[in-house]
Design a protein around this motif. Structure first.
Motif, PDB file in Angstrom:
ATOM      1  N   ALA A   1      18.914  -5.036  81.851  1.00 14.93           N
ATOM      2  CA  ALA A   1      17.628  -4.812  82.100  1.00 14.93           C
ATOM      3  C   ALA A   1      16.737  -6.387  82.233  1.00 14.93           C
ATOM      4  O   ALA A   1      15.947  -6.450  83.146  1.00 14.93           O
ATOM      5  N   LEU A   2      16.983  -7.047  81.351  1.00  9.87           N
ATOM      6  CA  LEU A   2      16.615  -8.576  81.456  1.00  9.87           C
ATOM      7  C   LEU A   2      16.941  -9.263  82.780  1.00  9.87           C
ATOM      8  O   LEU A   2      16.025  -9.831  83.317  1.00  9.87           O
ATOM      9  N   LEU A   3      18.130  -9.025  83.172  1.00 13.58           N
ATOM     10  CA  LEU A   3      18.471  -9.812  84.342  1.00 13.58           C
ATOM     11  C   LEU A   3      17.909  -8.866  85.571  1.00 13.58           C
ATOM     12  O   LEU A   3      17.570  -9.531  86.531  1.00 13.58           O
ATOM     13  N   HIS A   4      17.946  -7.563  85.407  1.00 18.49           N
ATOM     14  CA  HIS A   4      17.179  -6.914  86.491  1.00 18.49           C
ATOM     15  C   HIS A   4      15.509  -7.438  86.710  1.00 18.49           C
ATOM     16  O   HIS A   4      15.110  -7.553  87.841  1.00 18.49           O
ATOM     17  N   MET A   5      14.915  -7.542  85.762  1.00 14.96           N
ATOM     18  CA  MET A   5      13.566  -8.073  85.448  1.00 14.96           C
ATOM     19  C   MET A   5      13.496  -9.474  86.101  1.00 14.96           C
ATOM     20  O   MET A   5      12.806  -9.886  86.852  1.00 14.96           O
ATOM     21  N   ALA A   6      14.489 -10.394  85.707  1.00 15.39           N
ATOM     22  CA  ALA A   6      14.408 -11.779  86.137  1.00 15.39           C
ATOM     23  C   ALA A   6      14.763 -11.868  87.680  1.00 15.39           C
ATOM     24  O   ALA A   6      14.045 -12.597  88.272  1.00 15.39           O
TER      25      ALA A   6
ATOM     26  N   LEU B   1       4.194  -6.282  91.469  1.00 12.79           N
ATOM     27  CA  LEU B   1       3.687  -6.389  90.478  1.00 12.79           C
ATOM     28  C   LEU B   1       3.417  -5.292  89.554  1.00 12.79           C
ATOM     29  O   LEU B   1       3.410  -5.130  88.380  1.00 12.79           O
ATOM     30  N   ALA B   2       2.865  -4.221  90.387  1.00 12.62           N
ATOM     31  CA  ALA B   2       2.535  -3.081  89.747  1.00 12.62           C
ATOM     32  C   ALA B   2       3.756  -2.420  89.286  1.00 12.62           C
ATOM     33  O   ALA B   2       3.726  -2.092  88.113  1.00 12.62           O
ATOM     34  N   ALA B   3       4.935  -2.484  89.943  1.00 11.91           N
ATOM     35  CA  ALA B   3       6.322  -1.859  89.625  1.00 11.91           C
ATOM     36  C   ALA B   3       6.633  -2.578  88.328  1.00 11.91           C
ATOM     37  O   ALA B   3       7.263  -2.010  87.310  1.00 11.91           O
ATOM     38  N   ALA B   4       6.471  -3.862  88.171  1.00 15.79           N
ATOM     39  CA  ALA B   4       7.014  -4.922  87.260  1.00 15.79           C
ATOM     40  C   ALA B   4       6.558  -4.173  85.900  1.00 15.79           C
ATOM     41  O   ALA B   4       6.759  -4.387  84.884  1.00 15.79           O
ATOM     42  N   MET B   5       4.981  -4.016  86.177  1.00 13.97           N
ATOM     43  CA  MET B   5       4.432  -3.536  84.703  1.00 13.97           C
ATOM     44  C   MET B   5       4.776  -2.231  84.220  1.00 13.97           C
ATOM     45  O   MET B   5       4.941  -2.419  82.994  1.00 13.97           O
ATOM     46  N   PHE B   6       5.141  -1.273  84.955  1.00 13.72           N
ATOM     47  CA  PHE B   6       5.718  -0.173  84.365  1.00 13.72           C
ATOM     48  C   PHE B   6       7.281  -0.426  84.108  1.00 13.72           C
ATOM     49  O   PHE B   6       7.761   0.209  83.198  1.00 13.72           O
ATOM     50  N   GLY B   7       7.973  -1.129  84.884  1.00 14.49           N
ATOM     51  CA  GLY B   7       9.198  -1.428  84.488  1.00 14.49           C
ATOM     52  C   GLY B   7       9.425  -2.250  83.188  1.00 14.49           C
ATOM     53  O   GLY B   7      10.240  -1.984  82.234  1.00 14.49           O
ATOM     54  N   PHE B   8       8.220  -3.299  82.643  1.00 15.03           N
ATOM     55  CA  PHE B   8       8.210  -3.657  81.293  1.00 15.03           C
ATOM     56  C   PHE B   8       8.194  -2.573  80.419  1.00 15.03           C
ATOM     57  O   PHE B   8       8.658  -2.869  79.241  1.00 15.03           O
TER      58      PHE B   8
ATOM     59  N   LEU C   1       1.465   6.196  79.776  1.00 12.60           N
ATOM     60  CA  LEU C   1       1.511   5.456  80.937  1.00 12.60           C
ATOM     61  C   LEU C   1       2.589   5.134  81.719  1.00 12.60           C
ATOM     62  O   LEU C   1       2.611   4.779  83.024  1.00 12.60           O
ATOM     63  N   SER C   2       3.692   5.157  81.122  1.00 13.01           N
ATOM     64  CA  SER C   2       5.054   4.589  81.985  1.00 13.01           C
ATOM     65  C   SER C   2       5.632   6.022  82.586  1.00 13.01           C
ATOM     66  O   SER C   2       6.567   5.771  83.313  1.00 13.01           O
ATOM     67  N   GLY C   3       5.037   7.062  82.537  1.00  9.72           N
ATOM     68  CA  GLY C   3       5.441   8.235  83.070  1.00  9.72           C
ATOM     69  C   GLY C   3       6.134   9.255  82.221  1.00  9.72           C
ATOM     70  O   GLY C   3       6.498   8.745  80.967  1.00  9.72           O
ATOM     71  N   PRO C   4       5.940  10.593  82.115  1.00 12.13           N
ATOM     72  CA  PRO C   4       6.428  11.783  81.488  1.00 12.13           C
ATOM     73  C   PRO C   4       8.027  11.591  81.067  1.00 12.13           C
ATOM     74  O   PRO C   4       8.712  10.736  81.887  1.00 12.13           O
ATOM     75  N   TYR C   5       8.474  12.054  80.097  1.00 10.66           N
ATOM     76  CA  TYR C   5       9.916  11.962  79.820  1.00 10.66           C
ATOM     77  C   TYR C   5      10.899  12.660  80.817  1.00 10.66           C
ATOM     78  O   TYR C   5      10.507  13.686  81.464  1.00 10.66           O
ATOM     79  N   GLY C   6      11.732  12.075  81.339  1.00  7.10           N
ATOM     80  CA  GLY C   6      12.677  12.047  82.456  1.00  7.10           C
ATOM     81  C   GLY C   6      12.178  12.029  83.695  1.00  7.10           C
ATOM     82  O   GLY C   6      12.813  12.364  84.784  1.00  7.10           O
TER      83      GLY C   6
ATOM     84  N   PRO D   1      10.425   8.604  85.072  1.00 10.95           N
ATOM     85  CA  PRO D   1       9.567   7.281  84.921  1.00 10.95           C
ATOM     86  C   PRO D   1       8.747   6.767  86.208  1.00 10.95           C
ATOM     87  O   PRO D   1       9.345   7.295  87.215  1.00 10.95           O
ATOM     88  N   LEU D   2       7.768   6.209  85.920  1.00  8.40           N
ATOM     89  CA  LEU D   2       7.039   5.676  87.335  1.00  8.40           C
ATOM     90  C   LEU D   2       7.638   4.574  87.890  1.00  8.40           C
ATOM     91  O   LEU D   2       7.276   4.337  88.985  1.00  8.40           O
ATOM     92  N   HIS D   3       8.282   3.737  87.316  1.00  6.26           N
ATOM     93  CA  HIS D   3       8.766   2.417  87.661  1.00  6.26           C
ATOM     94  C   HIS D   3       9.843   2.523  88.975  1.00  6.26           C
ATOM     95  O   HIS D   3       9.670   2.056  90.108  1.00  6.26           O
ATOM     96  N   PRO D   4      10.470   3.345  88.760  1.00 12.90           N
ATOM     97  CA  PRO D   4      11.336   3.674  89.906  1.00 12.90           C
ATOM     98  C   PRO D   4      10.883   4.014  91.318  1.00 12.90           C
ATOM     99  O   PRO D   4      10.939   3.644  92.394  1.00 12.90           O
ATOM    100  N   ALA D   5       9.771   5.209  91.097  1.00 16.44           N
ATOM    101  CA  ALA D   5       9.097   5.515  92.484  1.00 16.44           C
ATOM    102  C   ALA D   5       8.397   4.283  92.882  1.00 16.44           C
ATOM    103  O   ALA D   5       8.031   4.189  93.954  1.00 16.44           O
ATOM    104  N   LEU D   6       7.515   3.576  91.880  1.00 13.89           N
ATOM    105  CA  LEU D   6       6.700   2.462  92.665  1.00 13.89           C
ATOM    106  C   LEU D   6       7.702   1.408  93.329  1.00 13.89           C
ATOM    107  O   LEU D   6       7.041   0.599  93.927  1.00 13.89           O
ATOM    108  N   ALA D   7       8.803   1.177  92.452  1.00 15.98           N
ATOM    109  CA  ALA D   7       9.810   0.226  93.235  1.00 15.98           C
ATOM    110  C   ALA D   7       9.945   0.358  94.787  1.00 15.98           C
ATOM    111  O   ALA D   7      10.446  -0.664  95.466  1.00 15.98           O
ATOM    112  N   THR D   8       9.960   1.505  95.310  1.00 16.55           N
ATOM    113  CA  THR D   8      10.126   1.877  96.465  1.00 16.55           C
ATOM    114  C   THR D   8       9.086   1.204  97.549  1.00 16.55           C
ATOM    115  O   THR D   8       9.530   1.011  98.836  1.00 16.55           O
ATOM    116  N   VAL D   9       7.903   1.025  97.220  1.00 18.41           N
ATOM    117  CA  VAL D   9       7.024   0.517  98.006  1.00 18.41           C
ATOM    118  C   VAL D   9       7.362  -1.220  98.366  1.00 18.41           C
ATOM    119  O   VAL D   9       7.663  -1.384  99.658  1.00 18.41           O
ATOM    120  N   PRO D  10       7.536  -2.097  97.453  1.00 15.93           N
ATOM    121  CA  PRO D  10       7.814  -3.301  97.908  1.00 15.93           C
ATOM    122  C   PRO D  10       9.224  -3.430  98.675  1.00 15.93           C
ATOM    123  O   PRO D  10       9.188  -4.028  99.720  1.00 15.93           O
TER     124      PRO D  10
END
Length: 172
Positions: free
Chosen positions: A93-98, A70-77, A15-20, A22-31
């Motif tokens: 990573a914890l600081l990035h998330m916070a 919030l969607a990007a955060a789920m994948f980032g988690f 669910l977090s994207g295939p090897y190499g 990840p979906l999180h960085p792509a989703l982060a561009t929207v916000p």
């Protein structure tokens, strides 16, 4: 390659994207885009004769950014789960998330402030300041996210996999 490093490159779930990839960085561009555009609309609302279309647009952009964050955060988690606890990468990573959660909360509060004001005149100075501060914090968090990917290789393919892209092939 050490086991924690190898672990940090592999997805915890498909669910977090295939090897190499990840979906999180792509989703982060929207916000990032939505919130940057909202600040442009905010400033524009102070410069035009009839600002209502810009203040409404900014309100929508902030809402889009909050939901996308919030969607990007789920994948980032999910990506956070692959980083070994106690490592420098995990602390970053914890600081990035916070920071990202704080920015999202800031924009959520800013949205409520605007929505409850019941008018679409130019955006107030305090609202613009809140958005600008949130964007600065988001930039700091983005720097940390880049450090995780480009310095520590979190969810980035290893060099053997990367070498495939640099193999010279003959064209027929």
């Amino acid at each position: 390659m050490s086991d924690p490093l190898r672990q940090a490159k592999r997805p915890v779930t498909p669910l977090s994207g295939p090897y190499g990839h990840p979906l999180h960085p792509a989703l982060a561009t929207v916000p990032i885009g939505a919130w940057t555009a909202s600040l442009v609309f905010d400033v524009g609302s102070r410069l035009v004769h009839d600002p209502s279309f810009l203040t409404r647009g900014s309100l929508w952009l902030i809402a889009i950014g909050v939901f996308a964050a919030l969607a990007a955060a789920m994948f980032g988690f999910l990506d956070l789960l692959v980083i070994a606890a106690g490592t420098r990468a995990f602390r970053i990573a914890l600081l990035h998330m916070a920071l990202n959660l704080a920015v999202t909360a800031g924009y959520g509060a800013g949205w409520a402030w605007r929505a409850l004001s019941d008018h679409y005149d130019q955006v107030e100075g305090g609202q613009i300041l809140l958005s600008a501060v949130c964007l600065v914090v988001l930039g700091c968090s983005g720097y940390l996210g880049g450090r995780l990917a480009f310095r520590y290789g979190v969810r980035v393919a290893d060099e053997t996999a990367q070498a495939e892209g640099f193999t010279v092939t003959k064209r027929l």
